[in-house]
Motif scaffolding. Structure first.
Motif, PDB file in Angstrom:
ATOM      1  N   ARG A  68       0.840  -1.196   0.000  1.00 26.00           N
ATOM      2  CA  ARG A  68       0.000   0.000   0.000  1.00 26.00           C
ATOM      3  C   ARG A  68       0.877   1.248   0.000  1.00 26.00           C
ATOM      4  O   ARG A  68       1.815   1.366   0.791  1.00 26.00           O
ATOM      5  N   PHE A  69       0.580   2.179  -0.917  1.00 27.34           N
ATOM      6  CA  PHE A  69       1.348   3.423  -0.996  1.00 27.34           C
ATOM      7  C   PHE A  69       0.413   4.551  -1.381  1.00 27.34           C
ATOM      8  O   PHE A  69      -0.296   4.451  -2.393  1.00 27.34           O
ATOM      9  N   ARG A  70       0.394   5.609  -0.587  1.00 29.54           N
ATOM     10  CA  ARG A  70      -0.502   6.755  -0.817  1.00 29.54           C
ATOM     11  C   ARG A  70      -1.925   6.285  -1.116  1.00 29.54           C
ATOM     12  O   ARG A  70      -2.558   6.712  -2.093  1.00 29.54           O
ATOM     13  N   GLY A  71      -2.407   5.322  -0.305  1.00 28.41           N
ATOM     14  CA  GLY A  71      -3.806   4.892  -0.396  1.00 28.41           C
ATOM     15  C   GLY A  71      -4.097   3.951  -1.549  1.00 28.41           C
ATOM     16  O   GLY A  71      -5.255   3.634  -1.828  1.00 28.41           O
ATOM     17  N   GLU A  72      -3.055   3.507  -2.252  1.00 30.19           N
ATOM     18  CA  GLU A  72      -3.269   2.623  -3.411  1.00 30.19           C
ATOM     19  C   GLU A  72      -2.503   1.325  -3.190  1.00 30.19           C
ATOM     20  O   GLU A  72      -1.424   1.357  -2.584  1.00 30.19           O
ATOM     21  N   ASP A  73      -3.008   0.197  -3.702  1.00 33.59           N
ATOM     22  CA  ASP A  73      -2.244  -1.054  -3.629  1.00 33.59           C
ATOM     23  C   ASP A  73      -1.387  -1.182  -4.871  1.00 33.59           C
ATOM     24  O   ASP A  73      -1.917  -1.310  -5.982  1.00 33.59           O
ATOM     25  N   LEU A  74      -0.058  -1.147  -4.695  1.00 36.14           N
ATOM     26  CA  LEU A  74       0.850  -1.297  -5.835  1.00 36.14           C
ATOM     27  C   LEU A  74       1.331  -2.739  -5.889  1.00 36.14           C
ATOM     28  O   LEU A  74       1.568  -3.360  -4.848  1.00 36.14           O
ATOM     29  N   THR A  75       1.474  -3.266  -7.090  1.00 32.83           N
ATOM     30  CA  THR A  75       1.914  -4.662  -7.254  1.00 32.83           C
ATOM     31  C   THR A  75       3.424  -4.703  -7.464  1.00 32.83           C
ATOM     32  O   THR A  75       3.976  -3.952  -8.276  1.00 32.83           O
ATOM     33  N   VAL A  76       4.077  -5.592  -6.717  1.00 37.98           N
ATOM     34  CA  VAL A  76       5.528  -5.767  -6.864  1.00 37.98           C
ATOM     35  C   VAL A  76       5.781  -6.666  -8.066  1.00 37.98           C
ATOM     36  O   VAL A  76       5.132  -7.690  -8.241  1.00 37.98           O
ATOM     37  N   GLU A  77       6.762  -6.244  -8.892  1.00 39.89           N
ATOM     38  CA  GLU A  77       7.096  -7.050 -10.076  1.00 39.89           C
ATOM     39  C   GLU A  77       8.502  -7.623  -9.952  1.00 39.89           C
ATOM     40  O   GLU A  77       9.366  -7.049  -9.270  1.00 39.89           O
ATOM     41  N   ASP A  78       8.726  -8.735 -10.651  1.00 38.28           N
ATOM     42  CA  ASP A  78      10.079  -9.291 -10.778  1.00 38.28           C
ATOM     43  C   ASP A  78      10.916  -8.243 -11.543  1.00 38.28           C
ATOM     44  O   ASP A  78      10.384  -7.563 -12.425  1.00 38.28           O
ATOM     45  N   THR A  79      12.207  -8.122 -11.215  1.00 38.24           N
ATOM     46  CA  THR A  79      13.019  -7.075 -11.852  1.00 38.24           C
ATOM     47  C   THR A  79      13.608  -7.583 -13.165  1.00 38.24           C
ATOM     48  O   THR A  79      14.578  -8.338 -13.162  1.00 38.24           O
ATOM     49  N   ASP A  80      13.004  -7.156 -14.248  1.00 44.42           N
ATOM     50  CA  ASP A  80      13.580  -7.449 -15.557  1.00 44.42           C
ATOM     51  C   ASP A  80      14.233  -6.148 -16.024  1.00 44.42           C
ATOM     52  O   ASP A  80      13.543  -5.194 -16.382  1.00 44.42           O
ATOM     53  N   PRO A  81      15.589  -6.085 -16.001  1.00 44.19           N
ATOM     54  CA  PRO A  81      16.234  -4.804 -16.278  1.00 44.19           C
ATOM     55  C   PRO A  81      15.911  -4.245 -17.665  1.00 44.19           C
ATOM     56  O   PRO A  81      16.032  -3.039 -17.886  1.00 44.19           O
ATOM     57  N   ALA A  82      15.489  -5.111 -18.578  1.00 44.45           N
ATOM     58  CA  ALA A  82      15.142  -4.603 -19.913  1.00 44.45           C
ATOM     59  C   ALA A  82      13.851  -3.787 -19.873  1.00 44.45           C
ATOM     60  O   ALA A  82      13.605  -2.958 -20.747  1.00 44.45           O
ATOM     61  N   LYS A  83      13.009  -4.034 -18.838  1.00 45.72           N
ATOM     62  CA  LYS A  83      11.718  -3.323 -18.786  1.00 45.72           C
ATOM     63  C   LYS A  83      11.611  -2.372 -17.590  1.00 45.72           C
ATOM     64  O   LYS A  83      11.002  -1.319 -17.674  1.00 45.72           O
ATOM     65  N   ALA A  84      12.225  -2.777 -16.458  1.00 43.54           N
ATOM     66  CA  ALA A  84      11.939  -2.091 -15.193  1.00 43.54           C
ATOM     67  C   ALA A  84      12.342  -0.619 -15.191  1.00 43.54           C
ATOM     68  O   ALA A  84      11.761   0.185 -14.465  1.00 43.54           O
ATOM     69  N   PHE A  85      13.332  -0.264 -16.015  1.00 48.78           N
ATOM     70  CA  PHE A  85      13.849   1.103 -15.930  1.00 48.78           C
ATOM     71  C   PHE A  85      13.387   1.997 -17.076  1.00 48.78           C
ATOM     72  O   PHE A  85      13.606   3.202 -17.045  1.00 48.78           O
ATOM     73  N   LEU A  86      12.757   1.391 -18.095  1.00 47.60           N
ATOM     74  CA  LEU A  86      12.287   2.184 -19.234  1.00 47.60           C
ATOM     75  C   LEU A  86      11.262   3.201 -18.753  1.00 47.60           C
ATOM     76  O   LEU A  86      10.327   2.851 -18.036  1.00 47.60           O
ATOM     77  N   GLY A  87      11.444   4.430 -19.139  1.00 44.51           N
ATOM     78  CA  GLY A  87      10.473   5.467 -18.766  1.00 44.51           C
ATOM     79  C   GLY A  87      10.651   5.992 -17.361  1.00 44.51           C
ATOM     80  O   GLY A  87       9.921   6.885 -16.932  1.00 44.51           O
TER      81      GLY A  87
ATOM     82  N   SER B 251      22.990  -4.513  -7.951  1.00 44.88           N
ATOM     83  CA  SER B 251      23.308  -3.112  -8.268  1.00 44.88           C
ATOM     84  C   SER B 251      24.298  -3.016  -9.413  1.00 44.88           C
ATOM     85  O   SER B 251      24.181  -2.153 -10.279  1.00 44.88           O
ATOM     86  N   ALA B 252      25.297  -3.924  -9.399  1.00 44.70           N
ATOM     87  CA  ALA B 252      26.328  -3.875 -10.444  1.00 44.70           C
ATOM     88  C   ALA B 252      25.700  -4.054 -11.827  1.00 44.70           C
ATOM     89  O   ALA B 252      26.166  -3.466 -12.798  1.00 44.70           O
ATOM     90  N   ASP B 253      24.614  -4.817 -11.911  1.00 44.42           N
ATOM     91  CA  ASP B 253      23.907  -4.985 -13.193  1.00 44.42           C
ATOM     92  C   ASP B 253      22.918  -3.855 -13.456  1.00 44.42           C
ATOM     93  O   ASP B 253      22.858  -3.292 -14.532  1.00 44.42           O
ATOM     94  N   TYR B 254      22.102  -3.579 -12.439  1.00 40.76           N
ATOM     95  CA  TYR B 254      20.944  -2.708 -12.674  1.00 40.76           C
ATOM     96  C   TYR B 254      21.312  -1.234 -12.849  1.00 40.76           C
ATOM     97  O   TYR B 254      20.679  -0.527 -13.636  1.00 40.76           O
ATOM     98  N   CYS B 255      22.288  -0.754 -12.092  1.00 41.40           N
ATOM     99  CA  CYS B 255      22.568   0.693 -12.154  1.00 41.40           C
ATOM    100  C   CYS B 255      23.017   1.124 -13.548  1.00 41.40           C
ATOM    101  O   CYS B 255      22.452   2.073 -14.111  1.00 41.40           O
ATOM    102  N   PRO B 256      24.013   0.417 -14.150  1.00 46.02           N
ATOM    103  CA  PRO B 256      24.376   0.820 -15.520  1.00 46.02           C
ATOM    104  C   PRO B 256      23.198   0.663 -16.486  1.00 46.02           C
ATOM    105  O   PRO B 256      23.040   1.474 -17.397  1.00 46.02           O
ATOM    106  N   ALA B 257      22.372  -0.379 -16.273  1.00 47.83           N
ATOM    107  CA  ALA B 257      21.217  -0.577 -17.167  1.00 47.83           C
ATOM    108  C   ALA B 257      20.248   0.604 -17.055  1.00 47.83           C
ATOM    109  O   ALA B 257      19.723   1.095 -18.062  1.00 47.83           O
ATOM    110  N   ALA B 258      20.034   1.077 -15.843  1.00 49.10           N
ATOM    111  CA  ALA B 258      19.137   2.224 -15.645  1.00 49.10           C
ATOM    112  C   ALA B 258      19.727   3.476 -16.282  1.00 49.10           C
ATOM    113  O   ALA B 258      19.023   4.249 -16.948  1.00 49.10           O
ATOM    114  N   ALA B 259      21.037   3.673 -16.088  1.00 54.60           N
ATOM    115  CA  ALA B 259      21.684   4.867 -16.649  1.00 54.60           C
ATOM    116  C   ALA B 259      21.617   4.841 -18.180  1.00 54.60           C
ATOM    117  O   ALA B 259      21.420   5.884 -18.810  1.00 54.60           O
TER     118      ALA B 259
END
Ligand SMILES: NC(=O)c1ccc[n+]([C@@H]2O[C@H](COP(=O)([O-])OP(=O)(O)OC[C@H]3O[C@@H](n4cnc5c(N)ncnc54)[C@H](OP(=O)(O)O)[C@@H]3O)[C@@H](O)[C@H]2O)c1
Length: 340
Positions: A46-65, A78-86
């Motif tokens: 629950r966040f700000r009155g809404e139920d948010l769904t947790v997703e598996d971290t697929d770096p190809a999708k999780a950081f887009l947008g 972190s060693a994988d995800y941070c450069p992928a996000a950047a």
């Protein structure tokens, strides 16, 4: 408010604090997306009155947008995800040790070196949970005199090892009180009703990695590569908030009175220093709060240029999630988000 945020590690001990802090500080974002591993995918938070769904971290999708990606999982992740996000134009704000000593990645405590955010290249690191409060106190006190040497002994809470360690302390305490068998999986020894003078693994020089990280990160944040430093890090059966006894050697004598003034002027630091009334920082007071609590400030009777003090600070908040959210706030304020 067009900012999109991804939080990796949303189901962890630090992740829970991220959610609280983003809500408490009304972080200006349009959307929050939550990630963890397959184990927690599909669970609701629950966040700000809404139920948010947790997703598996697929770096190809999780950081887009995403404009900001908080990464609070494991050092390998972190060693994988941070450069992928950047790479997709987000700014990754990393809680792990993966990039803390990388000269291309700023290591930031906003109250000390927020200007280092100016040269980020898509990844910003937040320091170890013991380094943050220590660096804040040293930064305040170096206004009185340059610092030559620091000797610090820590008393670190189990939540510093994550949520599995929190469960281990509870389970062992119950078992010990009931006279049952003590099971260990996180620490090499029983932590309930005990102390363990080992945080992380040992190096060849006899120090642990935690002790070494504290030294190197403190030197880096303060820009004092030659600072003499020695730490002994101890795990204690406390749930939340790390404490430390700190011995500081200055180039010139610093009076406790002057130290109290400087510390009370430092943003994010709060004096709790009235020993006659038994008022000094306690981990149970620091838990779930934002300030670094400092007290027991006194002259070092073994050293004319020395001061001794005691501090407690929440390892999950200022030691991790709060510092990361403050970095994000500075990036927004300074218009330093990536161009996705
Ligand atoms: N605890 C502290 O005081 C503290 C302070 C400073 C920095 N840190 C750093 O913050 C990070 C998180 O620590 P924590 O104490 O919150 O640990 P934790 O309680 O064990 O939580 C770990 C979180 O990361 C997720 N996770 C693990 N591996 C992952 C992967 N490969 N991909 C995506 N998500 C993954 C877990 O998901 P599941 O629930 O699905 O397993 C869980 O949400 C670590 O890097 C730690 O070094 C912690």
């Amino acid at each position: 408010m067009s900012i999109v945020v991804s939080l990796v590690g949303a189901t962890g001990a630090v992740g829970a604090q991220f959610l609280k802090i983003l809500e408490q500080r009304k972080f200006p974002m349009r959307k929050l997306r939550l990630y963890a591993t397959k184990r927690s995918a599909g669970s609701k938070i629950r966040f700000r009155g809404e139920d948010l769904t947790v997703e598996d971290t697929d770096p190809a999708k999780a950081f887009l947008g995403a404009d900001i990606v908080f990464v609070s999982a494991t050092t390998a992740a972190s060693a994988d995800y941070c450069p992928a996000a950047a790479r997709v134009g987000a700014v990754a704000i990393d809680d792990s040790s993966a990039f803390r000593l990388d000269p291309k990645v700023p290591l930031v405590v906003p109250e000390i070196n927020a200007n280092d955010l100016q040269w980020h290249k898509g990844i910003v690191s937040t320091p170890n949970c013991t380094t943050v409060p220590l660096a804040m106190v040293l930064h305040a006190l170096r206004q009185a005199s340059p610092i030559r040497r620091v000797v610090v002994d820590t008393y670190q809470a189990v939540s510093g090892t994550g949520s599995a360690a929190v469960r281990e302390l509870t389970d062992q305490t119950r078992a010990a009180l009931a006279g049952g068998k003590i099971e260990k999986s996180v620490y090499p020894h029983q932590i309930a009703f005990n102390l363990i003078p080992q945080v992380d693994t040992f190096r060849e020089d006899g120090y642990t990695k935690e002790e070494w990280k504290m030294q190197e990160e403190t030197r880096r944040i303060l820009g004092l590569s030659g600072l003499l430093f020695s730490a002994t890090c101890v795990r204690v059966p406390v749930y939340q908030a790390h404490s430390m006894a700190v011995h500081i050697d200055f180039e010139r004598p610093v009076e406790p009175k002057q130290a109290r003034v400087l510390l009370s002027e430092m943003p994010g630091v709060k004096l709790v220093d009235n020993p006659e009334k038994s008022l000094y920082p306690l981990p149970i007071q620091a838990a779930d709060t934002d300030d670094v609590l400092v007290g027991r400030i006194r002259k070092d009777t073994s050293n004319p240029t020395g001061l001794v003090l005691w501090l407690s600070a929440d390892n999950l908040r200022k030691g991790a999630a709060l510092n990361a959210v403050q970095i994000a706030e500075e990036l927004v304020r300074r218009n330093l988000l990536g161009k996705r």
